[in-house]
Design an enzyme around this catalytic site. Structure first.
Site, PDB file in Angstrom:
ATOM      1  N   LYS A   2      18.337   4.462  22.382  1.00  0.00           N
ATOM      2  CA  LYS A   2      18.562   5.846  21.937  1.00  0.00           C
ATOM      3  C   LYS A   2      18.878   6.739  23.137  1.00  0.00           C
ATOM      4  O   LYS A   2      19.789   7.564  23.096  1.00  0.00           O
ATOM      5  CB  LYS A   2      17.315   6.369  21.198  1.00  0.00           C
ATOM      6  CG  LYS A   2      17.135   5.755  19.814  1.00  0.00           C
ATOM      7  CD  LYS A   2      15.780   6.097  19.175  1.00  0.00           C
ATOM      8  CE  LYS A   2      15.655   5.433  17.813  1.00  0.00           C
ATOM      9  NZ  LYS A   2      14.351   5.671  17.146  1.00  0.00           N
ATOM     10  N   GLN A  24       8.683   8.308  18.669  1.00  0.00           N
ATOM     11  CA  GLN A  24       8.943   6.945  18.205  1.00  0.00           C
ATOM     12  C   GLN A  24       7.724   6.397  17.457  1.00  0.00           C
ATOM     13  O   GLN A  24       6.588   6.507  17.916  1.00  0.00           O
ATOM     14  CB  GLN A  24       9.294   6.055  19.418  1.00  0.00           C
ATOM     15  CG  GLN A  24       9.710   4.642  19.065  1.00  0.00           C
ATOM     16  CD  GLN A  24      11.003   4.546  18.262  1.00  0.00           C
ATOM     17  OE1 GLN A  24      11.884   5.399  18.362  1.00  0.00           O
ATOM     18  NE2 GLN A  24      11.121   3.527  17.439  1.00  0.00           N
ATOM     19  N   ASP A  64      14.411  13.338  13.527  1.00  0.00           N
ATOM     20  CA  ASP A  64      14.322  12.210  12.592  1.00  0.00           C
ATOM     21  C   ASP A  64      14.454  12.643  11.135  1.00  0.00           C
ATOM     22  O   ASP A  64      14.589  11.792  10.262  1.00  0.00           O
ATOM     23  CB  ASP A  64      12.955  11.520  12.747  1.00  0.00           C
ATOM     24  CG  ASP A  64      12.994  10.382  13.753  1.00  0.00           C
ATOM     25  OD1 ASP A  64      13.916   9.556  13.664  1.00  0.00           O
ATOM     26  OD2 ASP A  64      12.088  10.327  14.605  1.00  0.00           O
TER      27      ASP A  64
HETATM   28  N1  GUN Z   1      10.506   3.504  14.159  1.00  0.00           N
HETATM   29  C1  GUN Z   1      11.331   2.724  13.407  1.00  0.00           C
HETATM   30  N2  GUN Z   1      12.383   3.443  12.946  1.00  0.00           N
HETATM   31  C2  GUN Z   1      12.217   4.697  13.423  1.00  0.00           C
HETATM   32  C3  GUN Z   1      12.990   5.882  13.296  1.00  0.00           C
HETATM   33  O1  GUN Z   1      14.040   5.953  12.637  1.00  0.00           O
HETATM   34  N3  GUN Z   1      12.482   6.968  13.952  1.00  0.00           N
HETATM   35  C4  GUN Z   1      11.320   6.937  14.669  1.00  0.00           C
HETATM   36  N4  GUN Z   1      10.918   8.058  15.252  1.00  0.00           N
HETATM   37  N5  GUN Z   1      10.593   5.853  14.799  1.00  0.00           N
HETATM   38  C5  GUN Z   1      11.042   4.735  14.181  1.00  0.00           C
END
Ligand code: GUN
Length: 295
Positions: A53, A97, A120
Site C-alpha cells: 500500500k 491495518q 477504508d
Molecule cells: N485487513 C485485510 N483487509 C483490510 C483492508 O481492506 N483494510 C484494512 N485496514 N485492513 C485490512
C-alpha cells in the site's frame, strides 16, 4: 470463451488516472493527498499489505505517514495516535491495518477515525451513506475490496440491473458492503454464509458470484451456472505436492480450473481482486483530499 478479468491491468489503469489527477490537484492547490498508515505488531500478511500500500501510494504522488507500532501498544495509546492524525492537517486518509492485536477493540478504533479521513470506508457514517443509495459514488469513501470488485464487474460492460448476484461471506470489510454496492446497481442480491442451507443451489441460480469466505476452492465448478460471472476475493495459502515436494500455492475461494470452463468471466488468484483493493485505497485518499481542498 471465458474472459479472464485482469485485475493487475485494471488497477494499473486506475493508478495511472489517479497519478494524473493528483498532479493536477497539486498544481491547483499546492498540496498533495496524505495517507497515514498505521500497523500495530508484526503479523506477516499485514506487513506485506502495508508495504504494498505504501509503495503504491508513493508511486501515485500521495505522501505517506508511516506509524508502525509495537504489539504491546495499548488501545488508549492507539486512540491517541488516531486522534492526533485526525487533527493533522496534511493527513487526508487514515488506514489502520487489520487485524489488530486481541487486546485492542477494533470497532472502537475504527469508530475513532474521523469519517472524512476514513480511507477504508469502515466508519459507521460511511457505511450508512453507502447503504443510502441516493449518495453519489464520486465523493463517497467506500470499502476498497468491494469497490474494486464493482469496477471489475462494470468494466465487463454487462448490464448489472436485475441480475441475480450471490455474495458469499458477510464480513464488514467485503461481504456486506459488496451486497450494498450490487443492490445500488439494481441487482437482486443474496448474501450466503456459513449457516446458509444448500449453498450449492443458491450459487447455481447466480448470474454473478462474489466469493469472500476465505475457504480454499470452496466454490466448485458444478455450483456455477453456465456463463455466470465469478469474482474471487479469496487469498488462501495451501500446500500442494509437486514432484514429491510440498510447495506453497495461493488459491482463491473458487475452484478456478473447473469454474473457468463454465463462467463467462472470472478473476484469477493472484492478479485479480488483490491489486484492485490497493488502487481503491489510493482512490479513497484522493477523494478525501478533494472533499477537503477542492469541493
Ligand atoms: N485487513 C485485510 N483487509 C483490510 C483492508 O481492506 N483494510 C484494512 N485496514 N485492513 C485490512
Amino acid at each position: 470463451m471465458t474472459t479472464l478479468i485482469n485485475g493487475k491491468e485494471i488497477a494499473q489503469n486506475l493508478r495511472n488516472e489517479l497519478k494524473q489527477k493528483i498532479n493536477s490537484l497539486k498544481t491547483k492547490t499546492g498540496k498533495v493527498p496524505g495517507l497515514a498508515v498505521v500497523q500495530v505488531g508484526d503479523v506477516a500478511a499485514s506487513s506485506v499489505y502495508v508495504k504494498a500500500k505504501t509503495k503504491s501510494a508513493i508511486e501515485v504522488g500521495i505522501e505517506v505517514f508511516d506509524h508502525h507500532l509495537p504489539e504491546e501498544t495499548t488501545e488508549a495509546e492507539l486512540l491517541q495516535i488516531v486522534d492526533s492524525l485526525n487533527n493533522q492537517d496534511n493527513v487526508n486518509g487514515i488506514l489502520v491495518q487489520l487485524p489488530l492485536p486481541k487486546h485492542i477493540n477494533e470497532q472502537i478504533v475504527l469508530d475513532s477515525i474521523h469519517p472524512d479521513k476514513d480511507a477504508d470506508g469502515f466508519h459507521p457514517l460511511n457505511v450508512g451513506k453507502l447503504s443510502i443509495a441516493s449518495h453519489n459514488d464520486d465523493n463517497l469513501l467506500i470499502p476498497c475490496t468491494p469497490y474494486g470488485c464493482l469496477i471489475m464487474l462494470k468494466g465487463l460492460g454487462v448490464d448489472l440491473s436485475g441480475k441475480n448476484a450471490v455474495v458469499i461471506g458477510r464480513s464488514n470489510i467485503v461481504g456486506k458492503p459488496m451486497a450494498q454496492l450490487l443492490l445500488k446497481e439494481s441487482c437482486t442480491v443474496t448474501i450466503a454464509h456459513s449457516r446458509t442451507k444448500d449453498i450449492e443451489n443458491v450459487c447455481k441460480k447466480a448470474d454473478i458470484i462474489v466469493a469472500a469466505v476465505g475457504r480454499p476452492e470452496m466454490v466448485k465448478g458444478n455450483w456455477i451456472k453456465k456463463d455466470a460471472i465469478i469474482i474471487d476475493v479469496g487469498i488462501n495459502r495451501i500446500e500442494v505436492e509437486t514432484n514429491g515436494e510440498l510447495k506453497n500455492k495461493l488459491v482463491g475461494d473458487v475452484d478456478f480450473n473447473d469454474a473457468s470452463e463454465i463462467a463467462s468471466a472470472i478473476t484469477p488468484v493472484p492478479g485479480g481482486v488483490g491489486p484492485m483493493t490497493i488502487a481503491c485505497l489510493l482512490r479513497n485518499t484522493t477523494i478525501a483530499f478533494e472533499n477537503k481542498e477542492v469541493r
